[in-house]
Design a protein around this motif. Structure first.
Motif, PDB file in Angstrom:
ATOM      1  N   ASP A 243      -8.120  12.318   0.166  1.00  0.00           N
ATOM      2  CA  ASP A 243      -8.950  11.258   0.750  1.00  0.00           C
ATOM      3  C   ASP A 243      -8.253   9.925   0.497  1.00  0.00           C
ATOM      4  OD1 ASP A 243     -10.836   9.313   1.429  1.00  0.00           O
ATOM      5  OD2 ASP A 243     -12.511  10.600   0.851  1.00  0.00           O
ATOM      6  N   GLU A 244      -7.842   9.286   1.562  1.00  0.00           N
ATOM      7  CA  GLU A 244      -7.091   8.033   1.457  1.00  0.00           C
ATOM      8  C   GLU A 244      -7.822   6.975   0.640  1.00  0.00           C
ATOM      9  OE1 GLU A 244      -6.476   4.821   4.761  1.00  0.00           O
ATOM     10  OE2 GLU A 244      -5.067   6.451   5.145  1.00  0.00           O
ATOM     11  N   GLU A 245      -9.149   7.016   0.684  1.00  0.00           N
ATOM     12  CA  GLU A 245      -9.960   5.998   0.016  1.00  0.00           C
ATOM     13  C   GLU A 245      -9.800   6.021  -1.502  1.00  0.00           C
ATOM     14  OE1 GLU A 245     -14.643   4.516   0.079  1.00  0.00           O
ATOM     15  OE2 GLU A 245     -13.980   6.189   1.332  1.00  0.00           O
ATOM     16  N   ILE A 246      -9.348   7.148  -2.034  1.00  0.00           N
ATOM     17  CA  ILE A 246      -9.217   7.258  -3.487  1.00  0.00           C
ATOM     18  C   ILE A 246      -8.226   6.242  -4.037  1.00  0.00           C
ATOM     19  CG2 ILE A 246      -8.472   8.786  -5.369  1.00  0.00           C
ATOM     20  CD1 ILE A 246      -9.500  11.149  -3.683  1.00  0.00           C
ATOM     21  N   TYR A 247      -7.096   6.020  -3.335  1.00  0.00           N
ATOM     22  CA  TYR A 247      -6.051   5.153  -3.868  1.00  0.00           C
ATOM     23  C   TYR A 247      -5.660   3.994  -2.950  1.00  0.00           C
ATOM     24  CZ  TYR A 247      -5.064   8.098  -7.923  1.00  0.00           C
ATOM     25  OH  TYR A 247      -5.144   8.769  -9.105  1.00  0.00           O
ATOM     26  N   ASN A 248      -6.451   3.704  -1.928  1.00  0.00           N
ATOM     27  CA  ASN A 248      -6.130   2.570  -1.064  1.00  0.00           C
ATOM     28  C   ASN A 248      -7.245   1.539  -1.148  1.00  0.00           C
ATOM     29  OD1 ASN A 248      -4.320   1.309   0.686  1.00  0.00           O
ATOM     30  ND2 ASN A 248      -5.308   2.087   2.528  1.00  0.00           N
TER      31      ASN A 248
ATOM     32  N   PHE B 186      -8.635  -0.684   0.911  1.00  0.00           N
ATOM     33  CA  PHE B 186      -9.582  -0.598   2.014  1.00  0.00           C
ATOM     34  C   PHE B 186      -8.828   0.056   3.164  1.00  0.00           C
ATOM     35  CE2 PHE B 186      -8.226  -5.207   2.007  1.00  0.00           C
ATOM     36  CZ  PHE B 186      -7.317  -5.130   3.048  1.00  0.00           C
ATOM     37  N   ASN B 187      -9.439   0.166   4.320  1.00  0.00           N
ATOM     38  CA  ASN B 187      -8.781   0.795   5.455  1.00  0.00           C
ATOM     39  C   ASN B 187      -7.700  -0.152   5.971  1.00  0.00           C
ATOM     40  OD1 ASN B 187      -7.982   1.938   7.891  1.00  0.00           O
ATOM     41  ND2 ASN B 187     -10.037   2.662   8.392  1.00  0.00           N
ATOM     42  N   THR B 188      -6.521  -0.059   5.371  1.00  0.00           N
ATOM     43  CA  THR B 188      -5.452  -0.986   5.716  1.00  0.00           C
ATOM     44  C   THR B 188      -4.949  -0.783   7.143  1.00  0.00           C
ATOM     45  OG1 THR B 188      -3.871   0.512   4.640  1.00  0.00           O
ATOM     46  CG2 THR B 188      -4.670  -1.360   3.359  1.00  0.00           C
TER      47      THR B 188
ATOM     48  N   ASN C  55       0.845  -1.206   0.000  1.00  0.00           N
ATOM     49  CA  ASN C  55       0.000   0.000   0.000  1.00  0.00           C
ATOM     50  C   ASN C  55       0.878   1.253   0.000  1.00  0.00           C
ATOM     51  OD1 ASN C  55       0.963  -0.254   2.612  1.00  0.00           O
ATOM     52  ND2 ASN C  55      -0.927   0.390   3.599  1.00  0.00           N
TER      53      ASN C  55
ATOM     54  N   LEU D  84      -4.357  10.764  -2.270  1.00  0.00           N
ATOM     55  CA  LEU D  84      -4.325  10.226  -0.910  1.00  0.00           C
ATOM     56  C   LEU D  84      -4.418  11.334   0.131  1.00  0.00           C
ATOM     57  CD1 LEU D  84      -1.542   7.534  -1.355  1.00  0.00           C
ATOM     58  CD2 LEU D  84      -3.910   7.057  -0.702  1.00  0.00           C
TER      59      LEU D  84
END
Length: 461
Positions: free
Chosen positions: A366-371, A373-375, A352, A363
């Motif tokens: 908003d972290e969700e754009i390129y990750n 799931f909630n790692t 990640n 990122l």
């Protein structure tokens, strides 16, 4: 003849029974497996019903198949990994079993120490050769179930065992009877199943196993082994390579209950995970795995992958604790000395990790754009951004915020003048010919020496 089947709740024809075809010469499927060419994928456009079992689970072969691909684990390492498996599998025991060798003093000591932990899950099982003497090892150790190698392709029967199909079947059935006589649950490992004559040997053999099961009143399990990774999960693929066809054939034609069936796949053609998931969907309760996918040649299906495949298919982790996966990866690196390839999904140091400035900018917003799931929540792994010539101010901002674990009100914006100073330094390094990622320690040293006020801000409690 028609019979109403309670398994499918339909009327089914039962007039054809599959019997052993004891051929004089091996059937090697040369139209598919010409050794001088890439194996062919043939279609017959026959579709079988998708039939997921009520219960699916994961089994493990880290201490058996996984040890055939690396130096042996120490007893302490086996015990530690066994504890990780127990925690990861959760109270419902989604990681149901793990198998051990029993031949050396070290093997027996590891089994004894794991048994002493008193865990219900994963259940300890063993693996033995197809010889009667080995059953006494199983009985002596107090193990209730053991795997038995049963090679089922003509490549193995004719070329390795130097037998006919009839002789091979008789030998395997004799070994199973020996297990049943002493009350051990046998688990037949159908080696090289994806090159075997499915209706000429596999189904007749499993039907005979079901007869022995009925007589002994002891369940007989079957592990469907895709030994060379030839299994294919595309709709309409012909046997012997069809994963849906194999699973359907085992439960429908060979009458093998789903809960007594496992899929064991190798990754020679990058299909281990998708084939395992397909086996679940078409009626196989168990998928056999190893930690980090370590196993023969290209490896087995990674256990950690099937933890997330399970959650994806069932909509719940059912009590599994996925953050243990990160602990396992760290244990392999720090305690065992194993190098996990950095881009390996879920466990690699950089799975990640992003180097792109555009991705870093996303990122930061908003972290969700390129990750995926909630790692951080599910794997205890924060998103990491590399600092290089492509990072830009956004990448540097993300690195600072992440590395120093800054809360929302303290996070730095990419337009912060102090971050722009770091960016100028980074740009200067790459203009001078640098071509590697800038390490954390380099960034820390630069901030501490050149921007001390920022260093104090970032390190204050």
């Amino acid at each position: 003849m028609l019979e109403f089947s309670k398994r499918s709740n339909t009327l089914e024809q039962t007039e054809y029974l599959y019997s052993l075809q004891d051929v004089p010469e091996p059937h090697l499927y040369r139209h598919l497996f010409n050794y001088e060419e890439v194996p062919k994928i043939a279609f017959n456009h026959r579709h079988v019903p998708m039939r997921p079992p009520e219960e699916i689970f994961i089994t493990d072969s880290t201490f058996r198949d996984g040890q055939q691909a690396r130096e042996p684990y120490t007893v302490q390492q086996i015990v530690d990994l066994f504890k990780f498996l127990h925690r990861l599998g959760g109270p419902k025991g989604i990681i149901r079993q793990t198998e051990f060798f029993l031949y050396s003093k070290k093997d027996k000591e590891a089994v004894t120490k794991c048994m002493e932990l008193g865990y219900r899950f994963p259940e300890i099982t063993s693996w033995i050769r197809a010889v009667k003497e080995d059953f006494y090892l199983v009985k002596e150790m107090g193990i209730k179930e053991t795997g038995i190698l049963a090679s089922c392709s003509d490549y193995h029967i004719f070329k390795k065992l130097k037998m006919t199909r009839k002789q091979a079947m008789e030998q395997f059935l004799s070994i199973v009877k020996s297990a049943l006589e002493i009350g051990v649950v046998p688990r037949l490992h159908l080696e090289d199943l994806t090159r075997a004559d499915f209706y000429g040997f596999v189904v007749p053999f499993v039907l005979e196993l079901m007869k022995l099961q009925e007589e002994a009143k002891i369940p007989i399990k079957v592990r469907a082994c895709d030994t060379l990774g030839f299994g294919v999960n595309y709709p309409g693929v012909a046997l012997p390579r069809s994963v849906p066809g194999i699973i359907y054939g085992l439960w429908h034609h060979a009458q093998l209950p789903s809960e007594q069936m496992e899929w064991h796949g190798h990754n020679d053609f990058y299909k281990a995970v998708s084939n395992a998931g397909t086996a679940w969907l078409y009626g196989c309760s168990g998928v056999n795995t190893t930690l980090l996918g370590i196993g023969e040649r290209t490896g087995n299906c990674p256990l950690e992958a099937m933890v997330f495949e399970y959650a994806s298919l069932r909509g719940t982790l059912d009590g599994m604790e996925p953050t243990v996966i990160t602990e396992i990866a760290e244990y392999y690196t720090k305690e065992i000395g194993y190098t996990v390839p950095p881009m390996t999904p879920l466990v690699g140091r950089e799975f990640n990790f992003t180097r792109s400035g555009i991705h870093a900018d996303g990122l930061l917003k908003d972290e969700e754009i390129y990750n995926i799931f909630n790692t951080e929540k599910l794997l205890n792994r924060k998103v990491v951004v590399a600092v290089n010539e492509h990072s830009g101010a956004a990448g540097i901002a993300h690195w600072v915020n992440s590395y120093f674990n800054l809360k929302e009100e303290r996070k730095l914006e990419k337009r912060d003048a102090r971050l722009l100073k770091i960016k100028e330094w980074v740009d200067h390094l790459y203009e001078g010919g640098r071509n590697t990622v800038i390490g954390d320690h380099e960034l820390l040293e630069y901030i501490q020496a050149e921007i001390p006020e920022l260093w104090h801000e970032l390190t204050r409690r």
